[in-house]
Write a protein that holds these residues in place. Structure first.
Motif, PDB file in Angstrom:
ATOM      1  N   PHE A 169       0.870  -1.176   0.000  1.00  0.00           N
ATOM      2  CA  PHE A 169       0.000   0.000   0.000  1.00  0.00           C
ATOM      3  C   PHE A 169       0.901   1.219   0.000  1.00  0.00           C
ATOM      4  O   PHE A 169       1.633   1.461   0.958  1.00  0.00           O
ATOM      5  CB  PHE A 169      -0.920  -0.049   1.220  1.00  0.00           C
ATOM      6  N   MET A 170       0.854   1.987  -1.080  1.00  0.00           N
ATOM      7  CA  MET A 170       1.856   3.011  -1.345  1.00  0.00           C
ATOM      8  C   MET A 170       1.384   4.387  -0.878  1.00  0.00           C
ATOM      9  O   MET A 170       0.392   4.921  -1.411  1.00  0.00           O
ATOM     10  CB  MET A 170       2.118   3.069  -2.851  1.00  0.00           C
ATOM     11  N   ILE A 206       0.718   7.654   2.130  1.00  0.00           N
ATOM     12  CA  ILE A 206      -0.158   7.808   3.296  1.00  0.00           C
ATOM     13  C   ILE A 206      -1.642   7.717   2.943  1.00  0.00           C
ATOM     14  O   ILE A 206      -2.453   7.415   3.804  1.00  0.00           O
ATOM     15  CB  ILE A 206       0.112   9.139   4.032  1.00  0.00           C
ATOM     16  N   ASN A 207      -1.993   7.971   1.705  1.00  0.00           N
ATOM     17  CA  ASN A 207      -3.410   7.911   1.335  1.00  0.00           C
ATOM     18  C   ASN A 207      -3.937   6.504   1.121  1.00  0.00           C
ATOM     19  O   ASN A 207      -5.142   6.295   0.983  1.00  0.00           O
ATOM     20  CB  ASN A 207      -3.652   8.708   0.048  1.00  0.00           C
ATOM     21  N   THR A 208      -3.030   5.544   1.040  1.00  0.00           N
ATOM     22  CA  THR A 208      -3.454   4.182   0.695  1.00  0.00           C
ATOM     23  C   THR A 208      -3.453   3.305   1.942  1.00  0.00           C
ATOM     24  O   THR A 208      -2.408   2.850   2.396  1.00  0.00           O
ATOM     25  CB  THR A 208      -2.525   3.594  -0.375  1.00  0.00           C
ATOM     26  N   CYS A 209      -4.639   3.084   2.496  1.00  0.00           N
ATOM     27  CA  CYS A 209      -4.714   2.236   3.689  1.00  0.00           C
ATOM     28  C   CYS A 209      -5.130   0.831   3.292  1.00  0.00           C
ATOM     29  O   CYS A 209      -5.734   0.605   2.246  1.00  0.00           O
ATOM     30  CB  CYS A 209      -5.684   2.811   4.709  1.00  0.00           C
ATOM     31  N   GLU A 210      -4.782  -0.112   4.178  1.00  0.00           N
ATOM     32  CA  GLU A 210      -5.076  -1.509   3.869  1.00  0.00           C
ATOM     33  C   GLU A 210      -6.562  -1.730   3.639  1.00  0.00           C
ATOM     34  O   GLU A 210      -6.949  -2.528   2.780  1.00  0.00           O
ATOM     35  CB  GLU A 210      -4.596  -2.401   5.027  1.00  0.00           C
ATOM     36  N   VAL A 244      -8.955  -0.169   2.288  1.00  0.00           N
ATOM     37  CA  VAL A 244      -9.460   0.038   0.924  1.00  0.00           C
ATOM     38  C   VAL A 244      -9.076  -1.154   0.035  1.00  0.00           C
ATOM     39  O   VAL A 244      -9.854  -1.600  -0.807  1.00  0.00           O
ATOM     40  CB  VAL A 244      -8.939   1.380   0.351  1.00  0.00           C
TER      41      VAL A 244
END
Lengths: 434, 434
Positions: free
Chosen positions: B352-353, B355-359, B361
């Protein structure tokens, strides 16, 4: 020679077929206990236990664990000791296997969505792989090539081979194959102890991520035990061939193709399907004529009489149906128009097209792998390949807009599942202004 | 809240890390025996035993085996019963999962050599797949989507779902997900008996080629037992997340991302790596602030206190090294420049790349699969994908010239291995004039 014959038109054909395909698996509770003990001892005592087991099982008495490794100079010497014909055969086989497997390499991929979100997969090689090679009579250089080359094509950096040397005997062909296939390190250990050493590592034996290669019942059981700690390849059953003929192939060829499977071992299974019942009589004549010329006559006879099978069908369409049920490891389409028959074939490990293509060329040097799914597992599994030595990581990179849009959806789904930290974690990324 | 902290610079760091990652697997010899018995009974008694086990374990008393099937109208009704927001979330998730997995479809390939020999692989979908879905509280519609959609994208024609309905309770979200994902048939059976029914078939339940989907210890053991007769997916351990931060992410976000893993169950493991030790203090403050707002507070606290881990490293390069050792199921690169960190990441289930990409999602709707390798198995295995529902057959079609040239090589190799029927079978195809 008498071979069991079934007719597809008979009542209960598929029940009879299922019975003919099945074989008694040995009760291996004794093996299970022995292997469990050996694996535990190696896990705890490492190198010392390897020296002890190697002395006990292989009658090789070494004092220093570093003596378990064969220096690469020994591999080159083994190769140099071969005659030129054999060297060339090894090299050409290796080159063809490499060429074919290079087509299987998979590359990382990704795509960008309209809002800037990027999705994809990063595909990488396994770091390290262990290759088990049996010692003694079941020791096949072709097996070294077939297991080692796909790993190297995938990009595996540390390819570690283990091969026992019972009574100190080394197989020059096997070591030469390791040389040709660029195996990185070779250790002279075998059995469950070798599998355990590769799975857990010792001071001398490096720990690997996956263990592949054939072995006896102890090796197979050890692979089952360490599975999860490391990856393993499939655990193969007896080898099989299914030959479909339209009656136009020389019966001597058909007989010899059946022999080539039957000579592996008594449990190997050779099956011939034909729409022309006279083929079976002709093949029996060929079998009777040729069997005495075979050095492995005893094994072949036992295999054919106990496990061999002739199946009579009305036409090639039915032959394909029966073949799909059997899902054979090796399938020879020994017919004039193999392309048209192929369209109806759904499950098989390897398919040999036309009368000129025999299994044994595929076993050695055509290029495709000879490690194939047995016992009907071709319904759901594949030949060994480069894909067995690569693995994938999903890549998710959300844009700010993507995080907002998808965060809302995730939040609804997470609340539906009662997972509120999941919902909140997604909510944090939702921007009011997107 | 106190969370165990390790420093990468400490002596024996990797030994301590290994200890922190390990967990006691329950002794399941009792489960093994129970499952072995159930599987055997279903294999022999079929439908009748399914009715009996369903009465015994699920308290659902049916008289006719056909009542075990849910007609497709019931699935549609379940979908229609949902509010529009939930319907849209399910549909959008399904569509995104489909879009992503379509990139994984692999096509048959072949190439022709100079002498006319054709080599390749025929890639086909599995005929039939069984999808296990747990009943009761661990019943997740997202899991139906993640398992069913790749199978359908691969082209699986018969996708059979089993889901127990303890005390007759049906989960509308799960049935709606089956509707959205185009599952072909649904049966209300569960436990080891459902796995056995799918593996061997009964009069009512169709036999499948592979069984996928999560389940409790009985289901997992049953999958182990039937493996070989059918294919299975991986058997997952406790779920894990590893978050690498450069210290610039809001500590509330980091805390909630750790919670989202910890809320799964007490054995779930949440790990935070940072080069800035002050992050750990800030995250603890956030944890203490946020924990009371969590409905699953007890599970989260137990998980974090027993299995949570903070790891201090000197820089992000070291963070990647530690991450590669852990080979986490979920890896969040919660840093400003995730691209540059990604280059050093070799093993992870999903990455998950930024800070905007949380697990979470990724768990629901980003597109990639949420069935991922746990317990360091990302070193050698991959997310569930379309490739798990396709299999390959090697194609070998030798020209007359190819058969002559390769037959000679195969013959040399076969004689080297003492397999004379192999040699002779190849020799037959060698033409003197080629």
């Amino acid at each position: 020679m008498k071979i069991k014959t079934l007719k597809q038109a008979d009542n209960n054909f598929y029940q009879s077929l299922q019975n003919a395909l099945s074989f008694d698996e040995e009760d291996n509770s004794q093996i299970q206990q022995t292997v469990k003990d050996i694996v535990q001892i190696v896990k705890v005592n490492g190198d010392q236990s390897l020296l002890e087991f190697t002395k006990k099982f292989d009658k090789v008495d070494l004092t220093d664990p570093s003596d378990l490794e064969l220096p690469s100079s020994i591999l080159k010497e083994a190769y140099d000791s071969l005659d030129t014909t054999t060297q060339n055969a090894l090299n050409e086989s290796a080159q063809r296997i490499k060429n074919y497997h290079e087509k299987q390499v998979q590359d990382s991929w990704s795509y960008k969505e309209e809002d800037g979100t990027v999705l994809g997969q990063k595909i990488t090689a396994l770091d390290s792989v262990g290759l088990y090679v049996p010692g003694g009579k079941a020791s096949y250089p072709s097996s070294v090539l077939m297991n080692a080359i796909p790993a190297k094509v995938a990009g595996v950096k540390n390819l570690v081979m283990v091969v026992p040397t019972p009574n100190g005997e080394r197989n020059a062909l096997v070591l030469a194959a390791a040389y040709v296939a660029n195996v990185d390190r070779v250790f002279t250990i075998g059995g469950a102890q070798a599998v355990a050493a590769l799975a857990y590592g010792t001071n001398t034996i490096p720990q690997v991520d996956k263990i592949v290669g054939p072995g006896n019942a102890y090796v197979a059981e050890a692979k089952r035990v360490v599975f999860g700690t490391v990856g393993i390849d499939m655990i193969a059953g007896p080898s099989e061939i299914l030959v479909i003929t339209d009656g136009k192939t020389d019966p001597d060829w058909l007989a010899m193709d059946l022999f080539s499977q039957a000579e592996h071992d008594e449990l190997a299974q050779a099956i011939l399907i034909s729409s022309d019942p006279s083929v079976f009589e002709k093949v029996i004549l060929s079998i009777n004529k040729l069997i005495d010329t075979m050095p492995r006559k005893e094994i072949i006879s036992t295999s054919l009489q106990n496990r061999g099978l002739f199946i009579q069908v009305d036409n090639l369409h039915e032959a394909a149906e029966v073949s799909n049920y059997i899902s054979p490891e090796h399938l020879e389409l020994s017919v004039q128009d193999p392309e048209s028959l192929l369209r109806n074939i759904n499950h098989a490990g390897a398919i040999f097209m036309g009368i000129n293509t025999c299994e044994s060329v595929g076993d050695y040097c055509a290029g495709p792998n000879h490690v194939l799914p047995t016992s009907r597992t071709a319904r759901f599994s594949s030949p060994l390949g480069v894909y067995d030595f690569q693995k994938r990581s999903s890549i998710i990179n959300l844009s700010a807009r993507g995080a907002t849009r998808l965060g809302k959806i995730a939040s609804v789904m997470a609340e539906g599942e009662g997972l509120f930290a999941h919902a909140r974690s997604a909510d944090y990324r939702v921007k009011a202004d997107e």
